[in-house]
Design an enzyme around this catalytic site. Structure first.
Site, mmCIF file in Angstrom:
data_model
loop_
_atom_site.group_PDB
_atom_site.id
_atom_site.type_symbol
_atom_site.label_atom_id
_atom_site.label_comp_id
_atom_site.label_asym_id
_atom_site.label_seq_id
_atom_site.Cartn_x
_atom_site.Cartn_y
_atom_site.Cartn_z
ATOM 1 N N CYS A 65 -4.352 9.114 8.423
ATOM 2 C CA CYS A 65 -3.095 8.900 7.701
ATOM 3 C C CYS A 65 -2.760 10.220 7.021
ATOM 4 O O CYS A 65 -3.292 11.263 7.420
ATOM 5 C CB CYS A 65 -3.200 7.722 6.723
ATOM 6 N N GLY A 66 -1.900 10.217 6.027
ATOM 7 C CA GLY A 66 -1.536 11.483 5.403
ATOM 8 C C GLY A 66 -2.716 12.122 4.680
ATOM 9 O O GLY A 66 -3.035 13.293 4.882
ATOM 10 N N HIS A 98 -26.476 9.735 6.277
ATOM 11 C CA HIS A 98 -26.913 8.959 5.104
ATOM 12 C C HIS A 98 -26.240 7.599 4.977
ATOM 13 O O HIS A 98 -26.824 6.671 4.442
ATOM 14 C CB HIS A 98 -26.665 9.759 3.816
HETATM 15 C C1 RB5 Z 1 2.309 7.843 4.020
HETATM 16 O O1 RB5 Z 1 3.356 8.521 3.416
HETATM 17 C C2 RB5 Z 1 1.026 8.068 3.259
HETATM 18 O O2 RB5 Z 1 1.107 7.451 2.023
HETATM 19 C C3 RB5 Z 1 -0.156 7.563 4.031
HETATM 20 O O3 RB5 Z 1 -0.199 8.173 5.271
HETATM 21 C C4 RB5 Z 1 -1.533 7.781 3.432
HETATM 22 O O4 RB5 Z 1 -1.718 9.110 3.071
HETATM 23 C C5 RB5 Z 1 -1.937 6.854 2.374
HETATM 24 O O5 RB5 Z 1 -3.076 6.890 1.891
#
Ligand code: RB5
Length: 153
Positions: A65-66, A98
């Site tokens: 994710c981001g 671990h």
């Molecule tokens: C998306 O904008 C972002 O919030 C998501 O990809 C992630 O980083 C959330 O933890």
């Protein structure tokens, strides 16, 4: 190795890139996440993919994710998942050695492609050390079952 790569819109580019890297190295990889620019909420994609890892359909998961954090948080809500958000190779190696992590989470907005690949390789090549770490990992499963965590020393 059979690996599921899960990503939201923020992790799509890096997720696809890492999936291709693994395919080139001979891994069997399935991608889940938005095909195009559409937004996808990481709890939706992450939970669905984590359940498939927990069910044994995949040996490992690579979730992007981001930041890597949202995916890790949601994946760790699924019983049997030990997801580690890693920003460097050392963390990825230790997550395996671990913590016997079965899901690697990477932030597509945190690391560049070169570092992401290095983190991924460290995660895939490292094995669980077992021994005292097996005892601790078993305690994690206890916590999942609503037990454990009652003795602090
Ligand atoms: C998306 O904008 C972002 O919030 C998501 O990809 C992630 O980083 C959330 O933890």
């Amino acid at each position: 190795m059979k690996v599921i790569v899960a990503f939201d819109h923020a992790g799509r580019e890096a997720g696809r890139f890492l999936a291709e890297e693994m395919r080139r190295e001979g891994h069997e990889v399935e991608c889940v996440g938005p095909e195009d620019e559409a937004e996808a909420d990481y709890p939706d994609v992450g939970a669905a993919a984590a359940r498939r890892v927990a069910a044994g359909e995949f040996e490992r998961g690579v979730f992007v994710c981001g930041s890597g954090l949202g995916m890790a948080i949601v994946a760790n809500k699924v019983q049997g998942i030990r997801a580690a958000a890693c920003a460097n190779e050392y963390m990825a190696e230790m997550a395996r050695r671990h913590n016997d992590a079965n899901v690697l989470c990477i932030g597509g907005r945190v690391v560049g492609e070169g570092l992401a690949v290095a983190i991924l390789r460290a995660f895939l090549r490292s094995e669980f050390d077992g021994g005292r770490h097996a005892r601790r990992v078993a305690k994690i499963a206890n916590v999942e079952g609503g037990r454990g965590g009652d003795v602090c020393r």
